[in-house]
Scaffold this motif. Sequence first.
Motif, PDB file in Angstrom:
ATOM      1  N   LYS A  22      56.171  45.666   6.035  1.00 53.49           N
ATOM      2  CA  LYS A  22      57.472  46.326   5.891  1.00 53.49           C
ATOM      3  C   LYS A  22      58.606  45.316   6.031  1.00 53.49           C
ATOM      4  CE  LYS A  22      60.294  50.015   7.921  1.00 53.49           C
ATOM      5  NZ  LYS A  22      60.360  51.062   8.976  1.00 53.49           N
ATOM      6  N   THR A  25      58.857  42.688   2.984  1.00 54.69           N
ATOM      7  CA  THR A  25      59.198  43.273   1.686  1.00 54.69           C
ATOM      8  C   THR A  25      60.557  43.970   1.689  1.00 54.69           C
ATOM      9  OG1 THR A  25      58.006  45.328   2.215  1.00 54.69           O
ATOM     10  CG2 THR A  25      56.777  43.603   1.045  1.00 54.69           C
ATOM     11  N   THR A 139      50.416  49.254  -0.348  1.00 50.92           N
ATOM     12  CA  THR A 139      51.744  49.537  -0.882  1.00 50.92           C
ATOM     13  C   THR A 139      51.710  50.653  -1.918  1.00 50.92           C
ATOM     14  OG1 THR A 139      51.511  47.720  -2.470  1.00 50.92           O
ATOM     15  CG2 THR A 139      52.679  47.240  -0.433  1.00 50.92           C
ATOM     16  N   ALA A 206      52.014  41.001  -0.605  1.00 51.83           N
ATOM     17  CA  ALA A 206      52.805  42.232  -0.580  1.00 51.83           C
ATOM     18  C   ALA A 206      54.152  42.010  -1.256  1.00 51.83           C
ATOM     19  CB  ALA A 206      53.002  42.698   0.860  1.00 51.83           C
ATOM     20  N   GLY A 269      55.228  50.293  -2.163  1.00 48.72           N
ATOM     21  CA  GLY A 269      55.588  49.630  -0.927  1.00 48.72           C
ATOM     22  C   GLY A 269      56.711  50.211  -0.144  1.00 48.72           C
TER      23      GLY A 269
END
Length: 273
Positions: A22, A25, A139, A206, A269
């Motif tokens: 988290k 991204t 995601t 990610a 995501g």
Amino acid sequence: MDSTATAKTEQMTDRDLSEEIKHVTKESHVRAENTELMLSFQKGKVSLPQYKLLLSSLFEIYQALEEEMDRNADHPSVAPIYFPAELARLESIKKDLEFFHGHDWREKIVVPAATKRYCHRLRQIGKDNPELLLAHACTRYLGDLSGGQVLGRIAQKSMGLKGSDGLSFFAFPGVSSPNLFKQLYRSRMNGVELSPTERRGVLEEAVRAFELNIQVFDGLQELLSVGQLGTGSAHSLDKHKAPLSMTDSSPFFRLIIGLSVALATVSVGIFIL
């Protein structure tokens, strides 16, 4: 992966993997959701041609992801988050495409070249670095669970669909409580044993997952520009026999980009951790 993103991943040492993802991204999330294309979707104007085009790209992406997940189901980094009965989307997408296009739907789908690049990446890591599939799986699937019901209702209302036919992608009959299932999924993900190098790789992947999806949006924008100019678009498309019609390069294309951005903002995501 740029040096800034790499530096971020190196600073994350004390958080659960889900929290780390988290965090790293966050900027990509903001970039995706603040595009003006997102505003088109917020108007709730989703046409049938738009949705068909979106499903075509989702088919390609999920086919690559789920085939690689199946092939690596026993890998120690994949097995804990492998829930095909509950999460798999490919068969649902096929059902939707057949509903809208008929039995010969495979001959009618068109996707941006960026979708093919995304699929190539999934195939590549499935073969060489299966632990990185974790980044793409979490995601996509956690986002699908987070936003599926809302987006399904918007699509249903916009296209004037009376029932659930054509909207299978948004339904998870094997999951009775999305929130509880997401908690289980995050717990499994956080429990995966990764070396420091592997963990850094997952975090970087990610971020890459977001970038690959943003490239898909850019590909749709390019298709729009090419269509408006009336020039050939073979270099931008992977064509399955069916070319884009002139109506495909009209205003509905602007709205499909908005829909795609919105779907990715939720399902690539942007989930609550």
